[in-house]
Write a protein that holds these residues in place. Sequence first.
Motif: not given
Ligand SMILES: NC(=O)c1ccc[n+]([C@@H]2O[C@H](COP(=O)([O-])OP(=O)(O)OC[C@H]3O[C@@H](n4cnc5c(N)ncnc54)[C@H](O)[C@@H]3O)[C@@H](O)[C@H]2O)c1
Length: 266
Positions: A18, A37, A64-65, A91, A157, A161, A188-190, A192-195
């Motif tokens: 995202l 990042d 690192n955040v 984010n 999680y 959130k 909801g869901y996108a 991404t590498p997380m999902v």
């Molecule tokens: N993908 C979804 O469906 C979804 C749904 C609801 C909420 N979200 C939220 O959206 C945000 C992004 O999700 P995503 O799916 O893109 O995740 P992702 O894992 O695909 O990407 C996350 C990015 O954040 C970076 N990251 C992780 N930990 C970090 C840290 N400690 N410091 C700095 N950077 C860091 C990673 O290196 C990566 O580039 C998250 O907060 C997630 O909870 C995602």
Amino acid sequence: MAKLYGKTALITGAAAGLGKGIAEVYAKYGAQLCLFDLDESVNDLKEELLKQYPDAAIITYVGNVAKFDDLKKAVSQSVEAFGGLDIICANAGVCRLAPFEEMSDEVRDLHIDVNIKGVWNTCKAAIPELLKRGKGAIVIASSVTGDLVADAGETAYALSKAALVGLTKALAVEYADRHIRVNCSQLGYARTPMVEKMAIETNPDNPEAVIDDIAKAVPLKRLAKPQEVGELFAFLGSDEASYITGGQFVIDGGSTLPETVSMGTK
Ligand SMILES: NC(=O)c1ccc[n+]([C@@H]2O[C@H](COP(=O)([O-])OP(=O)(O)OC[C@H]3O[C@@H](n4cnc5c(N)ncnc54)[C@H](O)[C@@H]3O)[C@@H](O)[C@H]2O)c1
């Protein structure tokens, strides 16, 4: 004129998923960017965006955040490069699935450190610069998970959130008279590498089936594209959203709508 022209935005978690989608949309609308990042591939994204938008002004910060000092340095470098800061997209986040009784304290604390303290640190480091500007916008990535719905294995999680909805409202009310707006997204869901990782944790033999089943259960019959979430972040960060603060914005293709999977006519 592009709606974010002249604005400087700090986007955390920008290298992938995202955050990358948000960065693409912010670049499209003319914002100056600090892409933050943990992963060095954030530098590749900068090059990618500069190819597409040669006039873009972009810096990166690998950090690192969970570490306040990293955010302080990224904020200082943004101010040095662009003269100030206008928009914060908090984010970065993590998600690890495990049954509650098997979830280690380390995994629980990872969610607290990155998802809660990470957003806290981002806001704390950036707000002094927004105050100097006399106005600003913060957009926080919460989720439908925790505040509205949850799946099994998401206790840490969901906890983290849901906390961000409270943080959004408390910051919004505290800074309203100083013209800083604070809103959160509830995605909801996108895809991404997380999902994709969550799908592997759910069904290592057939993660694609997990993604397909998510899509089937969404009324719009698909997952979100990261750029669609980027458009919401761009609107909330822009002056077009000048009367919107303390809001929680569901963006889920209708996934939280159905009351049942069996009842009804059409
Ligand atoms: N993908 C979804 O469906 C979804 C749904 C609801 C909420 N979200 C939220 O959206 C945000 C992004 O999700 P995503 O799916 O893109 O995740 P992702 O894992 O695909 O990407 C996350 C990015 O954040 C970076 N990251 C992780 N930990 C970090 C840290 N400690 N410091 C700095 N950077 C860091 C990673 O290196 C990566 O580039 C998250 O907060 C997630 O909870 C995602």
